[in-house]
Enzyme design. Structure first.
Site, PDB file in Angstrom:
ATOM      1  N   GLY A  80       0.853  -1.184   0.000  1.00  0.00           N
ATOM      2  CA  GLY A  80       0.000   0.000   0.000  1.00  0.00           C
ATOM      3  C   GLY A  80       0.885   1.228   0.000  1.00  0.00           C
ATOM      4  O   GLY A  80       0.690   2.173  -0.757  1.00  0.00           O
ATOM      5  N   ALA A  81       1.912   1.175   0.876  1.00  0.00           N
ATOM      6  CA  ALA A  81       2.879   2.257   0.985  1.00  0.00           C
ATOM      7  C   ALA A  81       4.083   1.738   1.736  1.00  0.00           C
ATOM      8  O   ALA A  81       4.023   0.689   2.364  1.00  0.00           O
ATOM      9  CB  ALA A  81       2.272   3.439   1.739  1.00  0.00           C
ATOM     10  N   MET A  82       5.203   2.463   1.659  1.00  0.00           N
ATOM     11  CA  MET A  82       6.420   2.036   2.353  1.00  0.00           C
ATOM     12  C   MET A  82       7.090   3.248   2.979  1.00  0.00           C
ATOM     13  O   MET A  82       7.293   4.269   2.330  1.00  0.00           O
ATOM     14  CB  MET A  82       7.359   1.345   1.350  1.00  0.00           C
ATOM     15  CG  MET A  82       8.699   0.939   1.918  1.00  0.00           C
ATOM     16  SD  MET A  82       8.520  -0.286   3.241  1.00  0.00           S
ATOM     17  CE  MET A  82       9.986   0.086   4.208  1.00  0.00           C
TER      18      MET A  82
ATOM     19  N   ASN B 296       9.874   4.600   3.702  1.00  0.00           N
ATOM     20  CA  ASN B 296      11.271   5.019   3.491  1.00  0.00           C
ATOM     21  C   ASN B 296      11.484   6.394   4.127  1.00  0.00           C
ATOM     22  O   ASN B 296      10.685   7.305   3.918  1.00  0.00           O
ATOM     23  CB  ASN B 296      11.574   5.109   2.005  1.00  0.00           C
ATOM     24  CG  ASN B 296      11.010   3.937   1.244  1.00  0.00           C
ATOM     25  OD1 ASN B 296      11.390   2.814   1.486  1.00  0.00           O
ATOM     26  ND2 ASN B 296      10.067   4.210   0.359  1.00  0.00           N
TER      27      ASN B 296
ATOM     28  N   HIS C 247      -0.278   6.451   9.078  1.00  0.00           N
ATOM     29  CA  HIS C 247       0.510   5.256   9.398  1.00  0.00           C
ATOM     30  C   HIS C 247       1.981   5.468   8.992  1.00  0.00           C
ATOM     31  O   HIS C 247       2.894   5.262   9.794  1.00  0.00           O
ATOM     32  CB  HIS C 247      -0.083   4.056   8.664  1.00  0.00           C
ATOM     33  CG  HIS C 247       0.697   2.795   8.791  1.00  0.00           C
ATOM     34  ND1 HIS C 247       0.243   1.686   9.446  1.00  0.00           N
ATOM     35  CD2 HIS C 247       1.932   2.461   8.329  1.00  0.00           C
ATOM     36  CE1 HIS C 247       1.148   0.735   9.392  1.00  0.00           C
ATOM     37  NE2 HIS C 247       2.194   1.176   8.716  1.00  0.00           N
ATOM     38  N   GLU C 248       2.203   5.916   7.761  1.00  0.00           N
ATOM     39  CA  GLU C 248       3.577   6.055   7.271  1.00  0.00           C
ATOM     40  C   GLU C 248       4.320   7.188   7.992  1.00  0.00           C
ATOM     41  O   GLU C 248       5.508   7.058   8.307  1.00  0.00           O
ATOM     42  CB  GLU C 248       3.595   6.294   5.752  1.00  0.00           C
ATOM     43  CG  GLU C 248       2.890   5.220   4.937  1.00  0.00           C
ATOM     44  CD  GLU C 248       3.327   3.795   5.248  1.00  0.00           C
ATOM     45  OE1 GLU C 248       4.448   3.597   5.737  1.00  0.00           O
ATOM     46  OE2 GLU C 248       2.516   2.874   5.023  1.00  0.00           O
TER      47      GLU C 248
ATOM     48  N   HIS D  97       5.827   6.264  11.284  1.00  0.00           N
ATOM     49  CA  HIS D  97       7.127   5.576  11.182  1.00  0.00           C
ATOM     50  C   HIS D  97       8.295   6.570  11.233  1.00  0.00           C
ATOM     51  O   HIS D  97       9.401   6.207  11.630  1.00  0.00           O
ATOM     52  CB  HIS D  97       7.237   4.844   9.843  1.00  0.00           C
ATOM     53  CG  HIS D  97       6.591   3.496   9.805  1.00  0.00           C
ATOM     54  ND1 HIS D  97       7.062   2.419  10.505  1.00  0.00           N
ATOM     55  CD2 HIS D  97       5.521   3.045   9.114  1.00  0.00           C
ATOM     56  CE1 HIS D  97       6.305   1.355  10.244  1.00  0.00           C
ATOM     57  NE2 HIS D  97       5.361   1.720   9.412  1.00  0.00           N
TER      58      HIS D  97
END
Ligand code: NAG
Ligand code: NAG
Ligand code: NAG
Ligand code: NAG
Length: 378
Positions: A337-339, A341, A373-374, A377
């Site tokens: 969905g997404a990462m 980085n 969510h991302e 992180h």
């Protein structure tokens, strides 16, 4: 990575009941199985002999004799297919400085699907480095193995330099190729060189100690065709036009990353457009996507929400955003969905772009959820 689904309450309850039943069955079966297995083993199995110690390159985990300090990486993705080979490729050079923790006469470093064209080792403190006896790619464990004629010494630092060529395949992992078309009369094919490093794919972009605990500082440089834009985890430092191997390209270098894991690396070369937060904000926030999507305002919702979400997390975690910029990019082809980085978050288009003309409120909520969510992180 952005995971998770929304399901109805009824479906959830049914799921829990079914799940509980399945777990109970599994437990019952495994008890019976292990009892039966013990019986059979007692009856027929000879006593086991201890396995012989493996060579370090036969283990899937890296040995603890070396640890990385920093990398200096230059990558050059070609966004046009090579007519004679039919392949999209990238070439690269990388220098990794590593610390020797325990004397060893072998360097074991991850490397997968790269063809090495040059390899050399020097010592960082003026002493002479051991000479290379032989080197090979250990395909099953995805290692480049370099056997030396004498030992690397504990406490010393060395630099391993490699040059290599890899395929910029459309396989959604490592340094890969994403394609889309723009315009209608006629549609023009565009190619993006982008990354997805999780979980074990950085080794497909350059030789590296590709385990999360093997943190290092990364100095990135990208070579790219005129008219394309290059992005990486750090802020763009400088772009200059140079001639490399007879080709005119732009060379863009980036500020070094913080000490970090390989799976959080990201770099993208594209013809994308972007929108950004107003000048003077503490952190530069940019949303990147296909030029047409940006022109249609599809990145506006993400841009509007990112600043407030970052600020919320800064207060919530009592920890300020550690980087100088926050790029988020929507890719036409993306496996997760997404990462997350660090500094350059990659998304599939539906998780970042909101099209007021065709997206629903549910889509909007999903976008806010994935962005939150991302950013958490970070
Ligand atoms: C990285 O390597 C290039 C040459 O390959 C060199 O010019 C540059 O100074 C190096 N940068 C760092 C930070 O070591
Ligand atoms: C295409 O690939 C061949 C073989 O690797 C190489 O010799 C040639 O230079 C490549 N052409 C371009 C335009 O890069
Ligand atoms: C790497 O080498 C193999 C074997 O020679 C070859 O089949 C492959 O095309 C090469 N990859 C690239 C990207 O040149
Ligand atoms: C590089 O050259 C291209 C084409 O001539 C030009 O459009 C671009 O502005 C140049 N970039 C830099 C950083 O000088």
């Amino acid at each position: 990575m952005g995971k998770g689904f929304f399901i109805s309450k009824t479906l959830g309850i049914v799921g829990v009941i079914v799940g509980t039943g399945v777990v109970a069955t599994i437990i019952a079966l495994s008890v019976v199985y292990s009892q039966e297995k013990d019986k059979i083993q007692e009856a027929v199995m000879p006593p086991t002999t201890p396995s012989t110690p493996k060579d370090p390159w036969e283990n899937y985990r890296l040995p603890d004799s070396l640890s990385p300090v920093s990398y200096n990486i230059t990558l050059w993705p070609r966004l046009v297919v090579n007519a004679s080979t039919g392949l999209y490729i990238f070439t690269g050079q990388s220098a990794v400085v590593f610390q020797c923790e325990k004397d060893t006469d072998v360097i074991v470093i991850h490397c997968n699907k790269l063809n090495l064209t040059l390899l050399s080792l020097i010592s960082r403190d003026g002493a002479t480095a051991p000479t290379i006896k032989r080197s090979w790619l250990e395909v099953p464990t995805q290692f480049l193995v370099i056997q030396l004629n004498s030992n690397l010494m504990a406490g010393r630092q060395y630099e391993l330099y490699t040059e290599f060529i890899g395929e910029l395949a459309d396989d959604l992992g490592g340094f890969y190729r994403s394609e889309y078309t723009e315009g209608t009369s006629p549609p023009v094919k565009k190619v993006v060189a982008t990354t997805q490093m999780q979980p074990v794919d950085a080794r497909k972009a350059f030789p590296c100690f590709d385990e999360p605990a093997m943190k290092a500082v990364f100095h990135m440089t990208l070579l790219h065709a005129h008219g394309t834009v290059a992005l990486a985890n750090g802020m763009n430092l400088a772009s200059v036009n140079v001639s490399v191997s007879g080709q005119d390209v732009t060379r863009t270098s980036f500020e070094p990353t913080p000490l970090m894991s390989t799976y959080l690396l990201a770099f993208v070369v594209s013809e994308f457009g972007f929108i950004q937060s107003p000048e003077g904000e503490k952190v530069l926030i940019r949303i990147w996507a296909r030029k047409q999507a940006i022109a249609e305002g599809q990145g506006n919702y993400a841009l509007e929400k990112t600043g407030p979400i970052l600020e919320f997390f800064e207060n919530y975690y009592i920890s300020s955003y550690p980087l100088t910029k926050s790029d988020q990019i929507a890719l036409p082809d993306f496996s997760a969905g997404a990462m997350e980085n660090w500094g350059l978050i990659t998304y599939r288009e539906t998780a970042l772009l909101f099209n007021p003309a065709s997206s629903s409120n549910g889509d909007k909520e999903w976008i806010a959820t994935v962005i939150s969510h991302e950013l958490a992180h970070m």
